[in-house]
Write a protein that holds these residues in place. Structure first.
Motif, PDB file in Angstrom:
ATOM      1  N   ALA A 284     100.207 -26.298  80.224  1.00 57.18           N
ATOM      2  CA  ALA A 284     101.284 -25.686  81.005  1.00 57.18           C
ATOM      3  C   ALA A 284     100.934 -25.785  82.476  1.00 57.18           C
ATOM      4  O   ALA A 284      99.774 -25.710  82.869  1.00 57.18           O
ATOM      5  CB  ALA A 284     101.482 -24.235  80.579  1.00 57.18           C
ATOM      6  N   PRO A 285     101.936 -25.934  83.330  1.00 58.93           N
ATOM      7  CA  PRO A 285     103.338 -26.140  82.956  1.00 58.93           C
ATOM      8  C   PRO A 285     103.618 -27.614  82.659  1.00 58.93           C
ATOM      9  O   PRO A 285     102.888 -28.486  83.106  1.00 58.93           O
ATOM     10  CB  PRO A 285     104.090 -25.679  84.199  1.00 58.93           C
ATOM     11  CG  PRO A 285     103.142 -25.999  85.325  1.00 58.93           C
ATOM     12  CD  PRO A 285     101.751 -25.784  84.785  1.00 58.93           C
ATOM     13  N   GLU A 463     110.220 -23.988  87.436  1.00 59.63           N
ATOM     14  CA  GLU A 463     109.062 -23.790  88.292  1.00 59.63           C
ATOM     15  C   GLU A 463     108.822 -24.963  89.229  1.00 59.63           C
ATOM     16  O   GLU A 463     107.720 -25.166  89.731  1.00 59.63           O
ATOM     17  CB  GLU A 463     107.823 -23.526  87.427  1.00 59.63           C
ATOM     18  CG  GLU A 463     107.949 -22.272  86.566  1.00 59.63           C
ATOM     19  CD  GLU A 463     106.738 -22.046  85.690  1.00 59.63           C
ATOM     20  OE1 GLU A 463     105.849 -22.926  85.673  1.00 59.63           O
ATOM     21  OE2 GLU A 463     106.667 -20.990  85.047  1.00 59.63           O
TER      22      GLU A 463
END
Length: 874
Positions: A284-285, A463
């Motif tokens: 992640a991410p 994000e």
């Protein structure tokens, strides 16, 4: 060609937030309205980068908002200053939809799916308000659907007037009045950007009311590449490899993948992108973000929550209930993992189509935490009222989930945590329906909550991943370093016309509603392609020239040469693989082996199948099926026939029974055999079916030569090829001349060639014959199928099979076959005893085999070219 770079239209200013002048304008109070939240976040981020690059450590927050957020904020600002008696109530979309559902039954058009009709009518209402369609037009009288909508809309308007309600479609006009009356303070300067052609209502609000000025988005002169691929899968793979190569060259590159049919291709694209860009599943991410998320109901924690509530209030289909048992989000207990797996297996074997919480509680003695949660929740359910307002049901649902320790999975991931938060907001929205709904019963409350979860998209927070995957509309106002548009074919550009069925077509076309005509679709598709063509300096367009067997052509709106890409090239080499063929396990340690005649049958079909079943003890999980499974039906037939001949014993006794006595005996035996189906919802139907089947079979038995039944379901030992097997012969008849006949009951079809090859597909009767102390005089399959009753087999001389309902198998002389059968079966048994586990399936052996995931036979391509046959045995 729609991709030539062009300057901004006259009257537009260029939006460039990295310049000091623009930053100062924003700091001085100018507001920028955007078409999407994504664009607003992107502009805020660019502004912050520009201020930081200028050496500032703090700066005023810029006023950059999506238009819908601006409308809500303006409404709240007016609401705080308005007299309480003058303030109407603004309905949420869920509240407005519930009002539409109540308005629809008011007409004379009965419908089976009122929620679905209400959702479509609500969309038509929003379009009518946005495009200023006159509801008093006589065009609504021309068609039954539009006339029905007109009646529903009048009822909806009347309810809103009576209750002083506003909805999102009428909010701009209401705010326009408040703004013109100077009841709302607005920013001194308002700009907007990123909008495709505006509906009249929005256009009037931006220009006439807000006096907003348009800001042009960055324009690029694109380097264009046109590519076509053999299939959508190849196209998706090429996109993933393109993104991988681009990010390897520049990890900070801003990439975009625009997919017209993103809803239908989301799972495929996500899988392919993860495979190439994020091979570690828990890393992640991820370097990509997909817009247009799936419904909230599909998020794993929410899916578990809805399933638990459904199990408590209504019961669940067995597959869904069993999946819930293994959910990490409900009553988690690592120490109960094995016990819950065993409970799963036990419930599968019951073959019930649905399961209730009481079914789980009564069988969960070994799962104390699960059982305790079930008992507490069942007690709460029993205390729930018959009817209540939505807020009461929202509190009850939250309490039931809390009792089940939802969502107590350790270390929730960010998407899981966001899904839980979205569920909390959904329950709050559900509770707000008190304003528009009467009290609901528990079934209606749960159904509405489920529909709300299914209609609400769940978008994981963006994000700022370097690769943004979105639809054409979501890309408005954005620019990128490189962009790839998939699906650039005739199906998407132009998109087919799709007029709203509830609005008069003449009004839609006059107002140029989206999808109202082929001309409108053509013009809008051209606009989208032109906008996309100016969004990045590097642009790739692609399409798949086949979807299945359907040929596809490129979009007629795109001119140029399409390069054919037969296979997408890898950007990295695979590590060399060593192939190891291991087809033998250890030899057996003891001659006693489980499985009986089934072991030899599986060995004949495929050595690996027998090895997996009896050496590895692999078992396929039972899949609950509606009705009575063929296996259960076969076992009940065997039991009923065993009991009938235990009482009747001979052909002469059968002929001596009067029709009433014969019927009574059949019914008595069937009732005793059906004990395994006690309480089954189809027990009565299965009883009638079995009685008819056995009566029809006994009519065939009456035509046989005289016989006496010597044994039924007789267990005996079979020693062959180093194996000691425990076998069971369904029935042994003694004929008048003293010869014995072995019978095997079958409720499926028997082909004529089951014994003709070196690998017999039904070897049990030959196995009984060659291992019996005294060879039988014949072997018969008794095929008990309604309308297809027959005896099939082989016998010694003189022939036993001389009736028209008896078929001779393709086995040659019975006497000559006995030593050949012994040799073949001995070879099969010896191979098994030696540990042979070779993957050598006989034709059709893989059709009903439960082990393909284990043996991976399809990867070995051993099933290609196998022809169907007519064998189907149980």
């Amino acid at each position: 060609m729609f991709f030539a770079a062009s300057p901004p239209p006259p009257g537009f200013s260029t939006l460039n937030l990295v310049t000091p002048e623009q930053s100062q304008a924003l700091a001085a109070g100018a507001a920028v309205l955007t078409s999407t939240a994504h664009l607003a976040a992107r502009l805020r981020a660019e502004h912050s980068l520009a201020q930081s690059a200028a050496g500032l450590r703090a700066w005023p927050t810029p006023d950059i908002r999506p238009l819908d957020r601006f409308l809500e904020d303006t409404w709240r600002a007016w609401l705080y200053t308005a007299p309480s008696q003058a303030a109407p109530t603004l309905l949420t979309c869920h509240q407005a939809l519930s009002v539409w559902e109540q308005s629809i039954p008011a007409g004379d058009w009965p419908l089976l799916d009122i929620p679905g009709a209400a959702a479509n009518a609500f969309r038509a209402w929003n379009l009518a308000q946005s495009y200023r369609l006159p509801l008093n037009s006589g065009a609504f009288q021309a068609h039954e659907d539009s006339l029905a909508f007109l009646h529903w809309a009048h009822d909806y308007e009347q309810r809103c007037r009576d209750e002083r309600w506003l909805d999102e479609a009428t909010l701009p006009d209401f705010l326009a009045g408040r703004i013109k009356a100077r009841e709302v303070d607005l920013p001194r300067h308002i700009c907007y950007t990123g909008f495709d052609p505006l509906p009249p209502a929005v256009d009037e609000f931006l220009h006439d009311v807000l006096r907003a000025h348009p800001l042009a988005v960055p324009v690029h002169a694109a380097t264009l590449s046109l590519q076509r691929f053999p299939s959508p899968a190849e196209e998706a793979r090429a996109v993933a490899l393109w993104a991988r190569a681009a990010l390897m060259r520049n990890p900070t590159a801003r990439l975009a993948l625009i997919v017209p049919d993103l809803d239908s291709r989301r799972l495929e694209l996500e899988h392919t992108l993860r495979l190439e860009l994020s091979p570690e599943p828990f890393a992640a991410p991820a370097p990509f973000h997909i817009a247009l998320g799936p419904p909230l109901a599909a998020a794993p924690p929410v899916c578990a929550a809805l399933a638990w509530l459904t199990l408590l209030l209504e019961g669940l289909p067995t597959p869904e209930a069993l999946a819930l048992l293994r959910s990490p989000y409900l009553a988690p207990a690592p120490e109960e993992t094995v016990a819950r797996a065993e409970l799963d297996i036990h419930l599968r074997r019951r073959n019930r189509y649905s399961i209730t919480i009481s079914d789980i509680i009564s069988r969960a003695e070994t799962c104390p935490l699960l059982r305790a949660a079930g008992l507490d929740c069942r007690a709460q359910v029993n205390s729930l009222p018959d009817r209540a307002y939505p807020h009461t049901w929202a509190e009850a649902f939250a309490k039931l989930l809390n009792t089940a320790h939802w969502p107590s999975a350790p270390n929730l991931t960010s998407p899981e945590y966001q899904a839980v938060q979205a569920w909390t907001h959904l329950l709050a929205a559900f509770a707000s329906l008190d304003a528009t709904l009467p009290p609901l019963n528990r079934s209606a409350a749960l159904s509405r909550l489920r529909r709300m979860a299914q209609s609400q998209p769940f978008q994981v927070q963006n994000e700022g991943a370097p690769l943004q995957v979105m639809g054409p509309l979501e890309s408005a106002g954005l620019d990128f370093d490189a962009l790839w548009l998939t699906g650039a074919d005739e199906r998407n550009f132009p998109a087919p016309a799709n007029p709203n069925p509830f609005l008069p077509l003449s009004l839609q076309r006059a107002a140029r509603l989206p999808g109202s005509s082929s001309d409108q679709s053509l013009a809008f598709s051209a606009h989208l392609l032109a906008r996309i063509g100016r969004a990045a300096p590097s642009l790739t367009l692609s399409y798949a020239d086949h979807s299945g067997d359907e040929p596809i052509r490129p979009s007629p709106l795109i001119a140029g040469h399409w390069e054919h890409q037969p296979n997408s090239l890898r950007t990295h080499e695979l590590a060399p693989l060593d192939r190891v063929a291991e087809s033998r396990g250890p030899a057996i340690a003891h001659p006693e082996q489980p499985g009986g005649a089934s072991l030899i049958k599986d060995m004949s079909l495929c050595a690996f199948r027998a090895f997996a079943a009896y050496r590895l003890a692999c078992r396929e999980l039972d899949d609950p099926e509606p009705g009575v499974t063929p296996c259960v039906h076969g076992s009940v037939v065997h039991k009923a026939m065993e009991m009938f001949w235990a009482e009747t014993q001979s052909h002469a006794a059968l002929l001596g029974l009067s029709p009433p006595d014969l019927s009574a005996r059949i019914e008595r035996c069937v009732d005793a055999a059906l004990g395994t189906l006690a309480g089954h919802p189809l027990q009565t139907v299965e009883r009638q079916r079995l009685i008819a089947t056995i009566a029809e079979w006994l009519d065939l038995e009456k035509t046989r030569s005289p016989f006496t039944v010597l044994s039924r379901e007789q267990r005996t030992a079979a020693d062959i090829g180093g194996l000691h097997l425990d076998v069971r012969i369904d029935r042994i008849d003694s004929l008048a001349d003293g010869r014995r006949l072995f019978l095997d009951y079958k409720t499926g079809k028997i082909g004529k060639s089951v014994w003709a090859s070196d690998r017999p597909s039904e070897p049990q009767l030959p196995l009984y014959a060659v291992t019996a102390p005294e060879p039988p005089g014949g072997l018969l399959f008794a095929q008990l199928r309604t309308g297809e009753m027959r005896l099939t087999g082989a016998s010694s001389d003189p022939p036993l099979l001389n009736k028209k309902d008896v078929q001779q198998l393709d086995a040659g002389s019975f006497t000559d076959q006995l030593p050949l059968w012994r040799e073949r079966l001995t070879t099969l048994a010896a191979r098994y005893a030696s540990g042979d586990a070779s993957l050598d399936p006989a034709p059709q052996a893989c059709k009903d085999c439960p082990y393909p995931p284990l043996c991976r036979v399809h990867e070995a391509n051993l099933t290609a070219g196998q022809e169907d046959n007519d064998e189907e045995t149980v």
